[in-house]
Motif scaffolding. Structure first.
Motif, short mmCIF file in Angstrom:
data_model
loop_
_atom_site.label_atom_id
_atom_site.label_comp_id
_atom_site.label_asym_id
_atom_site.label_seq_id
_atom_site.Cartn_x
_atom_site.Cartn_y
_atom_site.Cartn_z
N ALA A 1 0.24 10.66 3.98
CA ALA A 1 -0.89 9.72 4.27
C ALA A 1 -0.92 7.93 4.10
CB ALA A 1 -2.31 10.53 3.55
N ARG A 2 -0.50 8.07 2.59
CA ARG A 2 -0.50 6.42 2.20
C ARG A 2 0.41 5.92 3.51
NH1 ARG A 2 0.91 6.39 -3.83
NH2 ARG A 2 3.03 6.76 -2.89
N LEU A 3 0.94 6.02 3.74
CA LEU A 3 1.98 6.06 4.52
C LEU A 3 1.17 5.26 6.19
CD1 LEU A 3 5.37 7.16 4.54
CD2 LEU A 3 5.21 5.01 4.29
N ILE A 4 0.59 6.24 6.38
CA ILE A 4 0.01 6.48 7.54
C ILE A 4 -1.30 5.29 7.45
CG2 ILE A 4 -1.87 7.76 9.19
CD1 ILE A 4 -0.19 9.85 8.66
N ILE A 5 -2.20 4.71 6.55
CA ILE A 5 -2.79 4.23 6.03
C ILE A 5 -2.44 2.80 6.57
CG2 ILE A 5 -4.96 4.04 4.65
CD1 ILE A 5 -5.47 5.98 3.59
N ALA A 6 -0.97 3.17 5.54
CA ALA A 6 -0.42 1.75 5.71
C ALA A 6 0.17 0.59 6.59
CB ALA A 6 0.59 1.78 4.55
N VAL A 7 -0.01 2.02 7.52
CA VAL A 7 0.14 1.91 9.05
C VAL A 7 -0.99 1.21 9.76
CG1 VAL A 7 1.32 2.07 11.58
CG2 VAL A 7 1.93 2.94 8.59
N VAL A 8 -1.84 1.52 9.48
CA VAL A 8 -2.89 1.55 10.05
C VAL A 8 -3.79 -0.31 9.66
CG1 VAL A 8 -5.57 1.56 10.14
CG2 VAL A 8 -4.05 3.82 10.50
N ALA A 9 -3.40 -0.47 8.21
CA ALA A 9 -4.06 -1.79 7.60
C ALA A 9 -3.36 -2.50 8.40
CB ALA A 9 -3.42 -1.50 6.05
N LYS A 10 -1.52 -2.29 8.50
CA LYS A 10 -1.03 -3.43 8.76
C LYS A 10 -1.74 -4.15 10.36
CE LYS A 10 4.08 -4.56 11.11
NZ LYS A 10 4.77 -4.08 10.91
N TRP A 11 -2.10 -3.21 11.40
CA TRP A 11 -2.21 -3.18 12.00
C TRP A 11 -3.67 -4.18 12.64
CZ3 TRP A 11 1.15 -4.45 16.21
CH2 TRP A 11 2.59 -3.92 15.91
N MET B 1 0.87 -1.45 0.03
CA MET B 1 -0.37 -0.08 0.00
C MET B 1 1.00 1.27 0.12
SD MET B 1 -2.76 -0.73 2.51
CE MET B 1 -3.37 0.91 2.65
N ALA B 2 1.78 1.52 0.82
CA ALA B 2 2.78 2.56 0.50
C ALA B 2 3.90 2.50 0.22
CB ALA B 2 3.74 2.19 1.74
N LEU B 3 4.60 1.77 -1.01
CA LEU B 3 5.11 1.90 -1.79
C LEU B 3 4.36 2.26 -3.26
CD1 LEU B 3 8.25 -0.21 -0.19
CD2 LEU B 3 7.61 2.42 -0.22
N SER B 4 2.96 1.56 -3.50
CA SER B 4 2.81 1.29 -4.67
C SER B 4 1.69 3.14 -5.29
CB SER B 4 1.53 0.06 -4.72
OG SER B 4 1.02 0.83 -4.19
N GLY B 5 1.95 3.49 -6.21
CA GLY B 5 1.65 3.90 -7.19
C GLY B 5 2.58 5.18 -7.35
N GLY B 6 3.31 5.55 -7.06
CA GLY B 6 5.00 6.38 -7.62
C GLY B 6 4.51 7.15 -7.32
N ALA B 7 5.70 7.83 -7.58
CA ALA B 7 6.29 9.77 -7.08
C ALA B 7 4.86 10.72 -6.82
CB ALA B 7 7.26 10.55 -7.79
N VAL B 8 4.54 11.25 -5.51
CA VAL B 8 3.29 11.41 -5.23
C VAL B 8 3.61 12.59 -4.54
CG1 VAL B 8 1.56 10.09 -5.89
CG2 VAL B 8 2.21 10.14 -3.78
N ALA B 9 2.56 13.92 -4.10
CA ALA B 9 3.23 15.15 -3.17
C ALA B 9 3.85 14.67 -1.96
CB ALA B 9 2.25 15.95 -3.68
#
Length: 111
Positions: A62-72, A48-56
């Motif tokens: 936001a993607r990192l936070i959502i990925a950590v929430v999904a992991k837990w 989740m965190a590393l897909s999607g290429g370069a973004v702002a």
């Protein structure tokens, strides 16, 4: 990056073997199940965190936070299912999570 998944799985397999010898099959299954959940949750978070290429920067955070929430969510979902539905020992479930997380961090910190 593969070692971030292999090291924790090997460590959890050794822990499950120790639980099998000392506490029985249910404890070994609990340790194995929760340790695999840590690795699976890490895989979900990485994808989740590393897909999607370069973004702002805001979108990346936001993607990192959502990925950590999904992991837990994966880890706690498996923990609850193991404890409530399958009646696995809590100590084994928590030990599998602890060992999986420790070895995941050690694998990522190693150069």
């Amino acid at each position: 990056m593969l070692r971030a998944a292999v090291y924790p799985l090997v460590a959890v397999a050794v822990l499950a073997l120790a639980f099998l010898l000392l506490a029985g099959q249910k404890a070994a299954l609990g340790a194995l199940l929760s340790g695999v959940a840590v690795s699976a949750g890490g895989g979900v978070a990485a994808r989740m965190a590393l897909s999607g290429g370069a973004v702002a920067a805001g979108s990346a955070m936001a993607r990192l936070i959502i990925a950590v929430v999904a992991k837990w969510a994966v880890v706690f979902g498996v923990l609850l299912a193991g404890f409530l539905a399958f009646k696995l020992p809590a100590l084994a479930l928590l030990a599998g999570i602890a060992v999986g997380l420790m070895f995941q961090v050690l694998a990522l910190a190693r150069r």
